[in-house]
Design a protein around this motif. Structure first.
Motif, PDB file in Angstrom:
ATOM      1  N   MET A   1       0.891  -1.299  -0.009  1.00  0.00           N
ATOM      2  CA  MET A   1      -0.066   0.109  -0.078  1.00  0.00           C
ATOM      3  C   MET A   1       0.807   1.638   0.080  1.00  0.00           C
ATOM      4  O   MET A   1      -0.006   2.219  -0.723  1.00  0.00           O
ATOM      5  CB  MET A   1      -0.861  -0.167   1.074  1.00  0.00           C
ATOM      6  N   PHE A   2       2.264   1.160   0.759  1.00  0.00           N
ATOM      7  CA  PHE A   2       3.120   2.509   0.680  1.00  0.00           C
ATOM      8  C   PHE A   2       3.842   1.955  -0.087  1.00  0.00           C
ATOM      9  O   PHE A   2       5.455   2.424   1.205  1.00  0.00           O
ATOM     10  CB  PHE A   2       2.906   2.647   2.170  1.00  0.00           C
ATOM     11  N   PRO A   3       4.079   2.281  -0.792  1.00  0.00           N
ATOM     12  CA  PRO A   3       5.297   1.791  -1.550  1.00  0.00           C
ATOM     13  C   PRO A   3       6.976   2.893  -1.634  1.00  0.00           C
ATOM     14  O   PRO A   3       7.675   2.531  -1.440  1.00  0.00           O
ATOM     15  CB  PRO A   3       5.764   0.937  -2.783  1.00  0.00           C
ATOM     16  N   ASP A   4       6.411   3.707  -1.273  1.00  0.00           N
ATOM     17  CA  ASP A   4       7.541   4.943  -1.695  1.00  0.00           C
ATOM     18  C   ASP A   4       7.608   5.646  -0.428  1.00  0.00           C
ATOM     19  O   ASP A   4       7.832   6.905  -0.353  1.00  0.00           O
ATOM     20  CB  ASP A   4       6.795   6.215  -2.469  1.00  0.00           C
ATOM     21  N   THR A   5       6.449   5.577   0.891  1.00  0.00           N
ATOM     22  CA  THR A   5       6.576   6.019   1.553  1.00  0.00           C
ATOM     23  C   THR A   5       6.876   5.620   3.482  1.00  0.00           C
ATOM     24  O   THR A   5       6.961   4.269   2.747  1.00  0.00           O
ATOM     25  CB  THR A   5       5.435   7.404   2.434  1.00  0.00           C
ATOM     26  N   ALA A   6       7.180   5.896   4.416  1.00  0.00           N
ATOM     27  CA  ALA A   6       7.615   6.075   5.756  1.00  0.00           C
ATOM     28  C   ALA A   6       6.762   4.240   5.783  1.00  0.00           C
ATOM     29  O   ALA A   6       7.251   3.243   6.378  1.00  0.00           O
ATOM     30  CB  ALA A   6       7.418   7.144   7.035  1.00  0.00           C
ATOM     31  N   TYR A   7       5.809   4.340   5.520  1.00  0.00           N
ATOM     32  CA  TYR A   7       4.906   3.112   6.181  1.00  0.00           C
ATOM     33  C   TYR A   7       5.101   2.144   5.311  1.00  0.00           C
ATOM     34  O   TYR A   7       4.205   1.073   5.843  1.00  0.00           O
ATOM     35  CB  TYR A   7       2.995   3.488   6.104  1.00  0.00           C
ATOM     36  N   GLY A   8       5.292   1.942   4.369  1.00  0.00           N
ATOM     37  CA  GLY A   8       6.057   1.085   3.840  1.00  0.00           C
ATOM     38  C   GLY A   8       6.858  -0.370   4.379  1.00  0.00           C
ATOM     39  O   GLY A   8       7.361  -1.130   3.966  1.00  0.00           O
ATOM     40  N   PHE A   9       7.833   0.494   5.617  1.00  0.00           N
ATOM     41  CA  PHE A   9       8.588   0.111   5.982  1.00  0.00           C
ATOM     42  C   PHE A   9       8.645  -0.759   7.226  1.00  0.00           C
ATOM     43  O   PHE A   9       7.270  -0.449   8.055  1.00  0.00           O
ATOM     44  CB  PHE A   9      10.246   0.896   6.196  1.00  0.00           C
ATOM     45  N   VAL A  10       9.294  -1.561   7.583  1.00  0.00           N
ATOM     46  CA  VAL A  10       9.137  -2.610   9.161  1.00  0.00           C
ATOM     47  C   VAL A  10       9.345  -1.786  10.731  1.00  0.00           C
ATOM     48  O   VAL A  10      10.951  -0.942  10.264  1.00  0.00           O
ATOM     49  CB  VAL A  10       9.750  -3.778   9.071  1.00  0.00           C
ATOM     50  N   SER A  11       8.831  -0.250  10.654  1.00  0.00           N
ATOM     51  CA  SER A  11       9.151   0.462  11.654  1.00  0.00           C
ATOM     52  C   SER A  11       9.798   0.122  13.014  1.00  0.00           C
ATOM     53  O   SER A  11      11.270   0.577  13.225  1.00  0.00           O
ATOM     54  CB  SER A  11       8.113   1.147  12.314  1.00  0.00           C
ATOM     55  N   GLY A  12      10.264  -1.389  13.213  1.00  0.00           N
ATOM     56  CA  GLY A  12      10.570  -2.042  14.508  1.00  0.00           C
ATOM     57  C   GLY A  12      12.319  -2.605  14.067  1.00  0.00           C
ATOM     58  O   GLY A  12      12.656  -2.487  14.501  1.00  0.00           O
ATOM     59  N   GLY A  13      11.859  -3.078  13.141  1.00  0.00           N
ATOM     60  CA  GLY A  13      12.959  -3.419  12.231  1.00  0.00           C
ATOM     61  C   GLY A  13      13.155  -4.334  11.205  1.00  0.00           C
ATOM     62  O   GLY A  13      12.719  -5.077  12.760  1.00  0.00           O
ATOM     63  N   ASP A  14      13.764  -4.919  10.105  1.00  0.00           N
ATOM     64  CA  ASP A  14      13.672  -6.364   9.863  1.00  0.00           C
ATOM     65  C   ASP A  14      14.723  -7.075  10.125  1.00  0.00           C
ATOM     66  O   ASP A  14      15.832  -6.815   9.843  1.00  0.00           O
ATOM     67  CB  ASP A  14      13.070  -6.293   8.070  1.00  0.00           C
TER      68      ASP A  14
END
Ligand SMILES: [Zn+2]
Length: 917
Positions: A177-190
């Motif tokens: 859903m959010f390929p280009d913004t902050a919400y597409g990342f795993v905020s806790g860390g992958d």
């Protein structure tokens, strides 16, 4: 209007929802945003939130969250946070990394504690030693060990957190859903990306985001605001002049129609456990009326199995269950529907099924009474605020959210006007238009297919040390004397015992049917009956109508089993069928009527009921399978404890692995007519014959009304039996391991132990002085601790990469504790921390339940005071003696673990029995 030197007033307004006033201020020198919530709540709270939106999967903000709590300039010790957990009176103490913000909130009923904590928190976020000491980054984030393996607290935590199928599905959906913004990342860390983070980048990110003009501070409750603001100004904010522009979130172009397929690696891939998530964007965050409308609409259409959209979709037989997700706290809120227990084939038909079901509903129009019930329920919940998080902490999180997206920290704290305007729009077809609009675009779709395994890598290592020196350390003298319960009345009426506790505000009406004479098997059926009750029709109403009426007239209403160990002689097990309702006093008559209809008149036999049993039980089965992976520790604890106390044996039987097997058996047999007949017989036996206690928490006038209502109600009976303790025979101890997916372990060691208040101090010392270091910091588990409860004690680990090693660590604990020296200051800290837990302020609904529990369990104010005195009297000698005696007590212990296939197989020697769940 009050003026605060150093701050500019932005606005001030009355806020009935918060029972007080809201004041928004800007700090002149630093630009920091400050919200004051002034009211009478003694559970004072503080929160500071920063806008932190990631630009990769390294989890940098999660690592920063951990790092800033690991020592600061004024409090230069390695783990001030751990020491506060041990010794503060806080009712809430934590920090959270969200996808777009990091919030550091706490709550405490004690003013001195508040001042200490506020300084420790501010010093942590603004002056962390992590920026000059790379060791913190390596311990909390990641480092490479001598043997080349990577580990670190966040690295290990995220390995566990990302293990479940749900977490993986969620991440894939966000990425789509959010390929280009902050919400597409795993905020806790992958874990795969965390090692890409360098110390230099981490420092840069900190300095850019942890600035005063990128933060929102909340001060909440009954406290001296002027003093707190002056402290903030002088000690911190005035030293931090405004920088350049603050970082901003960007908007994502919507991605309608995107489809993704991902695997889920499992030892037992089942073709009918495919999951499929569909998601839509729901408009702008700032349009609060629309977002609240979405919440109400989803509840009305999908809130129960009978709700029209969910019923239509279940009817299509695409899968066993459908879950809704809606998060309106992000810049671009989204809603999602998750189909569980599907096949690849049916998952592919999900989107079209939703489209058709929505069109069918739109053709008829959404029933207004459904919307009204959901609207009332949402309004009630916004006032009652269920859950255990203190109101001030919720406000601090909401303030940071509103400030982040709109600049206004007060935005989410006002809801009254929204409910009023939606109430008006209800009649105008506004919700139909909303429904049409919401689902107009093609959804984003992620399908997750169970697939045979891949290997996870292992992890280890870190360390700590040092003492926290506070400006005003708390002592036993700071502890209050403990709450006294208000005197309650007791009388006999309509064949029942009626209890009354005075209370202001909401009214709570609880019915308790004694179950002492039931057999173990009857208990299992009864527990299932409580799960299906929502789904059944009565002669007067369909299940959906009855749910709607409950939503319209009541706050919370639920039916469940209560199981407690009493303090009476012989530690009897009390068990009750409990109907609980919260309501406004003027709805009392409706409550008695609806509660009676729901409990007494639902149809337990016939095709409708049988279909409901098949549906609910298969949903329950899927649900338990997810729970085993996410909270294996609680299942393991009751499984092991079942050998030692009746409370645990019964809890295991109705909600543990035994209950799961029972469920699977019933689903296998699918003889729903027989199940209905069992339910019918049980209901007759309990509702008309078992001893009944009605507990009313409300005003004298309400009590008078109830006295008039009860004799003519369904609950009245000329004669009922007497209450007695429930018993069942305990089974001989067995060491067991259960294999689950997910790659993490939950290790439990449980032994029988007479209840003894003073051992709570020992448990706290074991948890924070020993286990925290060895299991969490060194071992890399997300959680660990020792608990002492009625009749049992146990050690546990939570999301633990280890199994055998953790049992070794458990075994060495007693000797470690017995060999330590405890100063008077240490003892003081342990005791203050332990006693403060007893005093944690409760919300009104929880307080009402607690008073009832004390009544049944025979817990008097005198006993509570004696427990408290015993805790306060624990000294170093008692503690060492208790630790020295532990190995003897632990010799009787049972091991139960929920863990990965590899870990369980490597530890086979520890168990008598292994089962794959
Ligand atoms: Zn964490």
């Amino acid at each position: 209007m009050k003026q605060y030197p150093g701050y500019t007033l932005v606005k001030q307004e009355d806020c009935p929802e918060q029972h007080g006033t809201l004041t928004v201020l800007t700090h002149d020198v630093s630009g920091a945003s400050v919200l004051l919530v002034e009211n009478d709540d003694n559970n004072k709270a503080f929160g500071i939130g920063f806008g932190t939106f990631p630009s990769d999967d390294t989890g940098v903000f999660h690592i920063l969250e951990h790092s800033v709590l690991a020592g600061s300039e004024k409090y230069p010790v390695k783990s001030p946070f751990l020491q506060l957990l041990k010794s503060s009176m806080a009712s809430f103490l934590n920090a959270m990394t969200f996808p777009d913000k990091t919030v550091y909130p706490f709550a405490t009923p004690n003013e001195t504690d508040f001042k200490n904590l506020m300084d420790v928190y501010l010093n942590a976020v603004f002056c962390p030693l992590a920026m000059v000491d790379k060791a913190v980054f390596e311990q909390e984030g990641w480092h490479r060990g001598e043997d080349g393996t990577v580990s670190g607290v966040v690295y290990n935590e995220m390995q566990g957190a990302l293990a479940s199928p749900d977490a993986q599905l969620q991440n894939a959906l966000e990425r789509a859903m959010f390929p280009d913004t902050a919400y597409g990342f795993v905020s806790g860390g992958d874990p795969a990306s965390i090692p890409a983070l360098t110390y230099e980048k981490y420092k840069r990110v900190y300095h850019r985001h942890y600035s005063a003009d990128n933060c929102c501070i909340t001060l909440y409750g009954n406290l001296n605001m002027g003093e707190a603001l002056a402290f903030l100004d002088e000690a911190y904010l005035s030293k931090m002049p405004k920088g350049t522009s603050r970082p901003r979130l960007t908007m994502q172009d919507e991605q309608p129609g995107v489809q993704v397929k991902i695997p889920y690696y499992t030892e037992k891939p089942e073709a009918d456990e495919v999951q499929c998530a569909l998601a839509w964007y729901t408009g702008a965050f700032a349009d609060r009326e629309r977002q609240l409308g979405v919440e109400i609409l989803l509840d009305a259409l999908l809130g129960s199995n009978q709700a029209p959209l969910k019923a239509a979709l279940l009817n299509e037989k695409l899968g066993a269950d459908i879950d809704i997700g809606f998060d309106d706290s992000t810049l671009q809120p989204t809603l999602e529907l998750v189909l569980r227990g599907a096949t690849e084939d049916t998952a592919a038909r999900f989107a079209a099924g939703v489209r058709k079901a929505v069109d069918d509903i739109l053709a008829e129009g959404i029933p207004e009474d459904l919307l009204l019930a959901s609207l009332n329920a949402a309004e009630f919940a916004s006032l009652e605020r269920p859950g255990s998080i203190p109101d001030g902490v919720l406000d601090a999180i909401n303030a940071a959210t509103g400030w982040l997206h709109t600049g206004d920290p007060a935005m989410l704290l006002h809801t009254n006007s929204l409910f009023a305007s939606l109430r008006e729009k209800l009649a105008e077809g506004w919700f139909d238009a909303l429904l049409k609009d919401l689902f107009a675009a093609e959804p984003v779709q992620v399908t997750q297919v169970p697939t045979l395994p891949k290997k996870e890598e292992e992890a280890q290592a870190a360390r700590v040390d040092g003492k926290l020196v506070l400006e005003h350390p708390l002592t036993v003298a700071d502890l209050g004397s403990g709450e006294k319960s208000a005197a309650g009345g007791e009388e006999q009426l309509a064949g029942a015992t009626l209890l009354h506790h005075p209370s202001a505000g909401s009214t709570y009406l609880n019915f308790y049917y004694d179950l002492g004479s039931l057999t173990p098997e009857e208990m299992q059926y009864l527990d299932l009956l409580t799960d299906v009750l929502d789904e059944l029709d009565t002669p007067r109403h369909t299940a959906r109508e009855l749910n709607t009426l409950r939503g319209t007239w009541l706050g919370n209403s639920s039916v469940a089993l209560s199981i407690w160990t009493g303090r009476q002689a012989g530690s009897p097990c009390h068990t009750k069928l409990t109907l609980s309702m919260s309501l406004l006093e003027r709805s009392l008559e409706k409550a008695v009527e609806l509660g009676g209809e729901w409990l007494y008149e639902t149809r337990l036999t016939g095709p409708g009921a049988e279909a409901a049993y098949a549906r609910v039980l298969s949903q329950q089965k899927l649900n338990m399978e997810q729970q085993f992976i996410q909270q294996g520790n609680s299942y393991a604890a009751v499984r092991a404890g079942a050998h030692f106390t009746v409370e645990n044996a019964l809890t295991e039987r109705v909600s543990g692995v035994t209950a799961y097997h029972f469920l699977c058996e019933l689903l296998e047999k699918a003889d729903w007519a027989a199940v209905g007949a069992k339910f019918e017989a049980l209901r007759e036996k309990i509702l008309h014959h078992a001893q009944l206690t009605v507990s009313f928490h409300g005003s004298e006038a309400g009590l008078d009304t109830l006295r008039k209502l009860l004799p003519g109600s369904a609950f009245a009976e000329a004669e009922r039996g007497t209450a007695c303790a429930y018993t069942e025979e305990l089974t001989a101890p067995v060491n067991e391991a259960f294999i689950i997916d997910g790659g993490v372990n939950y290790d439990l060691l449980v032994w029988p132990m007479e209840r003894c208040a003073a051992r709570k101090v020992l448990a706290r010392v074991m948890s924070y002085e020993y286990l925290w270091h060895h299991i969490r910091e060194v071992g890399g588990a997300y959680g660990t601790g020792m608990l002492t409860r009625d009749g049992v004690e146990y050690l546990y680990t939570y999301r633990d990469p280890h199994l055998t090693e953790s049992y070794d660590t458990f075994a060495k604990g007693p000797a470690d504790l017995a060999a330590r020296d405890y100063t008077e200051k240490d003892m003081n800290e342990f005791i203050v921390g332990t006693v403060a837990k007893l005093d944690t302020p409760r919300k009104p609904y929880a307080q009402a339940k607690e008073l009832d529990r004390r009544y049944f369990c025979g817990i008097t104010d005198g006993m509570a005071a004696a427990d408290r005195a015993a805790l306060c009297a624990v000294d170093a000698d008692t503690l060492k003696a208790q630790a020295a005696a532990l190995p003897r007590q632990m010799a009787k212990s049972v091991r139960v673990a929920f863990g990965s296939k590899d870990a369980v197989e490597a530890a086979k020697g520890l168990f008598d029995r292994v089962e794959t769940l």
